[in-house]
Design a protein around this motif. Structure first.
Motif, PDB file in Angstrom:
ATOM      1  N   PHE A 226       6.514  -0.457 -11.215  1.00 39.55           N
ATOM      2  CA  PHE A 226       5.376   0.394 -11.575  1.00 39.55           C
ATOM      3  C   PHE A 226       4.300  -0.447 -12.241  1.00 39.55           C
ATOM      4  CE2 PHE A 226       2.832   2.729 -14.543  1.00 39.55           C
ATOM      5  CZ  PHE A 226       2.497   3.896 -13.877  1.00 39.55           C
ATOM      6  N   TYR A 227       4.682  -1.250 -13.229  1.00 38.82           N
ATOM      7  CA  TYR A 227       3.706  -2.044 -13.991  1.00 38.82           C
ATOM      8  C   TYR A 227       3.067  -3.156 -13.158  1.00 38.82           C
ATOM      9  CZ  TYR A 227       4.933   0.444 -18.247  1.00 38.82           C
ATOM     10  OH  TYR A 227       5.120   1.420 -19.200  1.00 38.82           O
ATOM     11  N   ARG A 228       3.694  -3.578 -12.082  1.00 41.57           N
ATOM     12  CA  ARG A 228       3.055  -4.551 -11.185  1.00 41.57           C
ATOM     13  C   ARG A 228       1.858  -3.911 -10.475  1.00 41.57           C
ATOM     14  NH1 ARG A 228       8.131  -6.784  -9.983  1.00 41.57           N
ATOM     15  NH2 ARG A 228       8.433  -5.429  -8.200  1.00 41.57           N
ATOM     16  N   TYR A 229       1.960  -2.622 -10.225  1.00 38.07           N
ATOM     17  CA  TYR A 229       0.894  -1.905  -9.523  1.00 38.07           C
ATOM     18  C   TYR A 229      -0.116  -1.275 -10.480  1.00 38.07           C
ATOM     19  CZ  TYR A 229       3.443  -2.479  -5.178  1.00 38.07           C
ATOM     20  OH  TYR A 229       4.048  -3.020  -4.072  1.00 38.07           O
ATOM     21  N   PHE A 230       0.349  -0.848 -11.647  1.00 37.47           N
ATOM     22  CA  PHE A 230      -0.502  -0.148 -12.608  1.00 37.47           C
ATOM     23  C   PHE A 230      -0.183  -0.671 -14.010  1.00 37.47           C
ATOM     24  CE2 PHE A 230       0.552   2.690  -9.086  1.00 37.47           C
ATOM     25  CZ  PHE A 230      -0.718   2.968  -8.596  1.00 37.47           C
ATOM     26  N   PRO A 231      -1.139  -1.317 -14.679  1.00 31.86           N
ATOM     27  CA  PRO A 231      -0.848  -1.913 -15.986  1.00 31.86           C
ATOM     28  C   PRO A 231      -0.531  -0.888 -17.084  1.00 31.86           C
ATOM     29  CG  PRO A 231      -3.182  -2.117 -15.446  1.00 31.86           C
ATOM     30  CD  PRO A 231      -2.501  -1.576 -14.243  1.00 31.86           C
ATOM     31  N   VAL A 232      -1.046   0.328 -16.954  1.00 33.21           N
ATOM     32  CA  VAL A 232      -0.785   1.407 -17.904  1.00 33.21           C
ATOM     33  C   VAL A 232      -0.689   2.713 -17.126  1.00 33.21           C
ATOM     34  CG1 VAL A 232      -1.928   0.309 -19.896  1.00 33.21           C
ATOM     35  CG2 VAL A 232      -3.257   1.747 -18.337  1.00 33.21           C
ATOM     36  N   LYS A 233      -0.103   3.719 -17.733  1.00 34.48           N
ATOM     37  CA  LYS A 233       0.083   4.997 -17.042  1.00 34.48           C
ATOM     38  C   LYS A 233      -1.254   5.584 -16.586  1.00 34.48           C
ATOM     39  CE  LYS A 233       1.175   9.006 -19.166  1.00 34.48           C
ATOM     40  NZ  LYS A 233       1.956  10.065 -19.827  1.00 34.48           N
ATOM     41  N   GLU A 234      -2.285   5.485 -17.415  1.00 34.32           N
ATOM     42  CA  GLU A 234      -3.591   6.046 -17.072  1.00 34.32           C
ATOM     43  C   GLU A 234      -4.156   5.443 -15.788  1.00 34.32           C
ATOM     44  OE1 GLU A 234      -2.800   4.750 -20.036  1.00 34.32           O
ATOM     45  OE2 GLU A 234      -2.996   6.402 -21.468  1.00 34.32           O
ATOM     46  N   ALA A 235      -3.806   4.186 -15.518  1.00 34.20           N
ATOM     47  CA  ALA A 235      -4.344   3.492 -14.339  1.00 34.20           C
ATOM     48  C   ALA A 235      -3.893   4.114 -13.026  1.00 34.20           C
ATOM     49  CB  ALA A 235      -3.974   2.012 -14.384  1.00 34.20           C
ATOM     50  N   VAL A 236      -2.794   4.872 -13.058  1.00 32.71           N
ATOM     51  CA  VAL A 236      -2.330   5.524 -11.829  1.00 32.71           C
ATOM     52  C   VAL A 236      -3.364   6.551 -11.344  1.00 32.71           C
ATOM     53  CG1 VAL A 236      -1.008   7.496 -12.724  1.00 32.71           C
ATOM     54  CG2 VAL A 236      -0.184   6.275 -10.741  1.00 32.71           C
TER      55      VAL A 236
ATOM     56  N   ALA B 242       9.692   7.772  -7.808  1.00 32.44           N
ATOM     57  CA  ALA B 242       9.162   6.988  -6.683  1.00 32.44           C
ATOM     58  C   ALA B 242      10.189   5.996  -6.139  1.00 32.44           C
ATOM     59  CB  ALA B 242       7.909   6.247  -7.116  1.00 32.44           C
ATOM     60  N   GLU B 243      11.364   5.975  -6.752  1.00 35.90           N
ATOM     61  CA  GLU B 243      12.451   5.082  -6.351  1.00 35.90           C
ATOM     62  C   GLU B 243      12.075   3.608  -6.459  1.00 35.90           C
ATOM     63  OE1 GLU B 243      13.859   6.435  -2.525  1.00 35.90           O
ATOM     64  OE2 GLU B 243      14.617   8.306  -3.398  1.00 35.90           O
ATOM     65  N   VAL B 244      11.412   3.281  -7.586  1.00 38.53           N
ATOM     66  CA  VAL B 244      11.093   1.891  -7.916  1.00 38.53           C
ATOM     67  C   VAL B 244      11.488   1.679  -9.375  1.00 38.53           C
ATOM     68  CG1 VAL B 244       9.176   1.737  -6.259  1.00 38.53           C
ATOM     69  CG2 VAL B 244       8.703   2.380  -8.632  1.00 38.53           C
ATOM     70  N   SER B 245      11.512   0.444  -9.795  1.00 35.90           N
ATOM     71  CA  SER B 245      11.806   0.149 -11.205  1.00 35.90           C
ATOM     72  C   SER B 245      10.527   0.308 -12.036  1.00 35.90           C
ATOM     73  CB  SER B 245      12.324  -1.275 -11.339  1.00 35.90           C
ATOM     74  OG  SER B 245      11.298  -2.198 -11.016  1.00 35.90           O
ATOM     75  N   ALA B 246      10.703   0.426 -13.332  1.00 29.11           N
ATOM     76  CA  ALA B 246       9.544   0.499 -14.228  1.00 29.11           C
ATOM     77  C   ALA B 246       8.719  -0.784 -14.116  1.00 29.11           C
ATOM     78  CB  ALA B 246       9.988   0.743 -15.664  1.00 29.11           C
ATOM     79  N   SER B 247       9.384  -1.932 -13.953  1.00 28.28           N
ATOM     80  CA  SER B 247       8.633  -3.188 -13.821  1.00 28.28           C
ATOM     81  C   SER B 247       7.800  -3.201 -12.536  1.00 28.28           C
ATOM     82  CB  SER B 247       9.567  -4.402 -13.890  1.00 28.28           C
ATOM     83  OG  SER B 247      10.482  -4.383 -12.829  1.00 28.28           O
TER      84      SER B 247
ATOM     85  N   ALA C 292       0.839  -1.212   0.000  1.00 30.82           N
ATOM     86  CA  ALA C 292       0.000   0.000   0.000  1.00 30.82           C
ATOM     87  C   ALA C 292       0.867   1.252   0.000  1.00 30.82           C
ATOM     88  CB  ALA C 292      -0.953  -0.010   1.188  1.00 30.82           C
ATOM     89  N   ALA C 293       1.950   1.228   0.766  1.00 33.79           N
ATOM     90  CA  ALA C 293       2.856   2.383   0.824  1.00 33.79           C
ATOM     91  C   ALA C 293       3.539   2.605  -0.524  1.00 33.79           C
ATOM     92  CB  ALA C 293       3.886   2.188   1.933  1.00 33.79           C
ATOM     93  N   THR C 294       3.940   1.522  -1.188  1.00 39.37           N
ATOM     94  CA  THR C 294       4.579   1.643  -2.501  1.00 39.37           C
ATOM     95  C   THR C 294       3.588   2.200  -3.518  1.00 39.37           C
ATOM     96  OG1 THR C 294       6.093  -0.174  -2.028  1.00 39.37           O
ATOM     97  CG2 THR C 294       5.747   0.375  -4.352  1.00 39.37           C
ATOM     98  N   ARG C 295       2.380   1.682  -3.494  1.00 39.55           N
ATOM     99  CA  ARG C 295       1.341   2.164  -4.413  1.00 39.55           C
ATOM    100  C   ARG C 295       1.074   3.648  -4.185  1.00 39.55           C
ATOM    101  NH1 ARG C 295      -2.695   0.076  -7.601  1.00 39.55           N
ATOM    102  NH2 ARG C 295      -4.637   1.236  -7.600  1.00 39.55           N
ATOM    103  N   LEU C 296       0.977   4.045  -2.938  1.00 42.54           N
ATOM    104  CA  LEU C 296       0.736   5.442  -2.591  1.00 42.54           C
ATOM    105  C   LEU C 296       1.902   6.314  -3.049  1.00 42.54           C
ATOM    106  CD1 LEU C 296      -1.308   7.307  -1.077  1.00 42.54           C
ATOM    107  CD2 LEU C 296       0.063   6.908   0.966  1.00 42.54           C
ATOM    108  N   ALA C 297       3.129   5.848  -2.854  1.00 46.11           N
ATOM    109  CA  ALA C 297       4.313   6.611  -3.263  1.00 46.11           C
ATOM    110  C   ALA C 297       4.361   6.780  -4.779  1.00 46.11           C
ATOM    111  CB  ALA C 297       5.586   5.933  -2.769  1.00 46.11           C
ATOM    112  N   ILE C 298       4.036   5.736  -5.509  1.00 42.50           N
ATOM    113  CA  ILE C 298       4.025   5.828  -6.976  1.00 42.50           C
ATOM    114  C   ILE C 298       2.990   6.849  -7.419  1.00 42.50           C
ATOM    115  CG2 ILE C 298       3.476   4.602  -9.117  1.00 42.50           C
ATOM    116  CD1 ILE C 298       4.683   2.054  -7.761  1.00 42.50           C
ATOM    117  N   ARG C 299       1.801   6.761  -6.862  1.00 45.23           N
ATOM    118  CA  ARG C 299       0.740   7.710  -7.240  1.00 45.23           C
ATOM    119  C   ARG C 299       1.132   9.143  -6.866  1.00 45.23           C
ATOM    120  NH1 ARG C 299      -5.010   6.828  -5.633  1.00 45.23           N
ATOM    121  NH2 ARG C 299      -5.422   7.883  -7.582  1.00 45.23           N
TER     122      ARG C 299
END
Length: 192
Positions: A54-64, A47-52, A16-23
Motif C-alpha cells: 500500500f505504502y509503495r503506491y500511496f505514501p499516506v492514507k489521504e493520497a489514495v 485489496a489482498e496486498v501488504s501494508a508495505s 496500474a491494476a494493483t493501484r486501481l484495486a487498492i483505491r
C-alpha cells in the motif's frame, strides 16, 4: 483518437491494476466504515496486498483519494498536442485524450475518488498541493508549447489560469467533462 505513447508493458499494467484495486477497496471501505474509521491495514487486507505494498503506491492514507495517475499523461499529451493549438486548446485536447481513453472501471474510480476528495476534510490540503503541482508541471511544459521564449512568471500565469478554470469547474463536480471543456473554451477565447 491518437495514441499518447507506447502501450504499457506487463509490469506497468500490473502496477496500474494493483493501484486501481487498492483505491477501489479503499473507497468501498470508506463508504461502509467512514474515512476516519478505515485503516491502511484494512485497505491492504481487502485489496489482498501488504501494508508495505500500500505504502509503495500511496505514501499516506489521504493520497489514495488523489487520482494523480492522470496528471503526467495529461501533461505529456499537452506537450505533444498539435503545435498550432493555443496553450488552452492544447490543454483541452490533452484532457479529452486522456479521459476519453479511460476504461469504465478507471472512470468510475476517478469519479469516486474525486467525490471523496471534496468531502473528506483531511484531504482538502491534498487538493491544494495537487493543483499547485499541476501549475508547476504545466508551467514547465509551456516551454515546449509557446512559439516565443517566455519567462517563468509569464508561463506560470498562463498555467495558473488554466488550472484556475479546472479548480472552478471541478469543485464538488468529479470529472466535469463538457463543463470543463466549455469553461476552457471561454478562457481560450478571452486570451485570443
Amino acid at each position: 483518437m491518437t495514441e499518447i505513447g507506447p502501450s504499457p508493458g506487463l509490469r506497468e499494467r500490473k502496477k496500474a491494476a494493483t493501484r486501481l484495486a487498492i483505491r477501489r477497496e479503499a473507497f468501498r471501505l470508506f463508504e461502509i466504515q467512514g474515512y476516519a474509521n478505515t485503516t491502511v491495514e484494512q485497505i491492504a487486507e481487502s485489496a489482498e496486498v501488504s501494508a508495505s505494498t500500500f505504502y509503495r503506491y500511496f505514501p499516506v492514507k489521504e493520497a489514495v483519494l488523489i487520482s494523480d495517475d492522470h496528471t503526467q499523461p495529461i501533461v505529456d499529451a499537452f506537450v505533444a498536442a498539435p503545435a498550432e493549438l493555443s496553450p488552452v486548446a492544447a490543454y483541452r485536447h490533452a484532457v479529452a485524450q486522456v479521459f476519453g481513453g479511460l476504461s469504465d472501471a478507471e472512470r468510475e474510480n476517478a469519479i469516486v475518488g474525486q467525490r471523496l476528495l471534496y468531502t473528506v476534510p483531511d484531504a482538502r490540503g491534498l487538493i491544494y498541493s495537487e493543483y499547485t503541482r499541476l501549475i508547476d508541471l504545466v508551467t514547465d511544459a509551456l516551454v515546449h508549447r509557446l512559439a516565443e521564449p517566455t519567462g517563468r512568471t509569464e508561463r506560470r500565469v498562463i498555467a495558473a489560469a488554466i488550472v484556475g478554470v479546472l479548480i472552478a469547474m471541478s469543485d464538488n463536480s468529479p470529472l466535469p467533462g463538457a463543463d470543463l471543456d466549455r469553461a476552457l473554451t471561454i478562457l481560450d477565447n478571452r486570451f485570443a
